[in-house]
Design an enzyme around this catalytic site. Sequence first.
Site, short mmCIF file in Angstrom:
data_model
loop_
_atom_site.label_atom_id
_atom_site.label_comp_id
_atom_site.label_asym_id
_atom_site.label_seq_id
_atom_site.Cartn_x
_atom_site.Cartn_y
_atom_site.Cartn_z
N LYS A 274 0.83 -1.21 0.00
CA LYS A 274 0.00 0.00 0.00
C LYS A 274 0.86 1.26 0.00
O LYS A 274 0.43 2.32 -0.45
CB LYS A 274 -0.98 -0.01 1.18
N THR B 217 -3.43 5.63 4.16
CA THR B 217 -2.09 6.01 3.71
C THR B 217 -2.14 6.88 2.46
O THR B 217 -1.24 7.69 2.24
CB THR B 217 -1.23 4.76 3.44
#
Length: 347
Positions: free
Chosen positions: A194, A251
């Site tokens: 990610k 994120t």
Amino acid sequence: MGKSKTTVLVAGSWGTALATVLASNNHEVVLWTRSGQQAEEINRTHRNSRFLKDTVLPDNITATTSIEEAVRDSRGVLVVSPSHGMREVVRQIRPWLRPDSLLIHATKGFEADSLKRMSTVISEELPEYDHDRIVVLSGPSHAEEVVQKSPTTVVVAAQCLETAYAAQDLLNNSYFRVYTNPDVSGVEIGGALKNIIALGAGMSDGLGFGDNAKAALMTRGLAEIARLGAAMGASPLTFAGLAGVGDLIVTCTSRHSRNWRAGHMLGQGAALEEVLETMGMVVEGVKTTKAAYALSGKYQVEMPITAALYEVLFNGKQAKDAVEDLMGRVPTHEMEEVAQSGHLRWN
């Protein structure tokens, strides 16, 4: 696991935040750092100003520069080292680690040269230790919010269900909710990959491309994560959970994300060396992009976003050109794997 001595290595932002969670659960927490100055500041002022500014740490957190002092007789050891330092840190704790101690790592990345996951690195460095007692912790969790006791939900994964329950019991409290998952590889892969997509999301924002572009990048990025994860033996369902889409959202969209901030600077025209120097902290997504690019070749998995970011980071390609190349790819079905398997039918 009862209230007892627990250890966190190292004293970065995330390690310090996890130390505060343990301290909230009434454990006596020892935080290890290589820096004597940092240890002295934590013990004298109860602050870790380099990473968490003016946050006041609980009194039951103490810091030390001695690995032996940190790990000896500890019933729970959390390793939060950057991925490139994991092997060295685990090698150092080996003489002092109790056989019955619970070992949790919260590092999101791969070992650069070997392309190994962190739990594999730990297992190799601790051949006598019961590998069923190794746990990975991941999920959407910014240190800056955890230390403020903002509601946070994470996942712990272990080969042994009882071990996962033990980690859950160690960490779970009123503001830090912990779920369990048996898919160690999936949780590690999702947590690592990610960061690549967060770099891309920051780059897209830096270029001024707006929410439509970022939403597309996140969605197609999740497809890349799931493709590589499945090829590496992970469960696709894991990527629909906290270690996958949950961590991806936080994120790619938060001001706290150092990977997003690094990508944003790249999108605005900064060179990689300038970005890393300005950040002053490890940006795991940079090393992970290189590792994922190699893994995509090893497993013959198509990862166009990762490939585009690799060109920007390491081959000098302009961010705008990379995005234009991505948009110019040959259109295909959204569910490529389903279509290719023959399970998709058009009326």
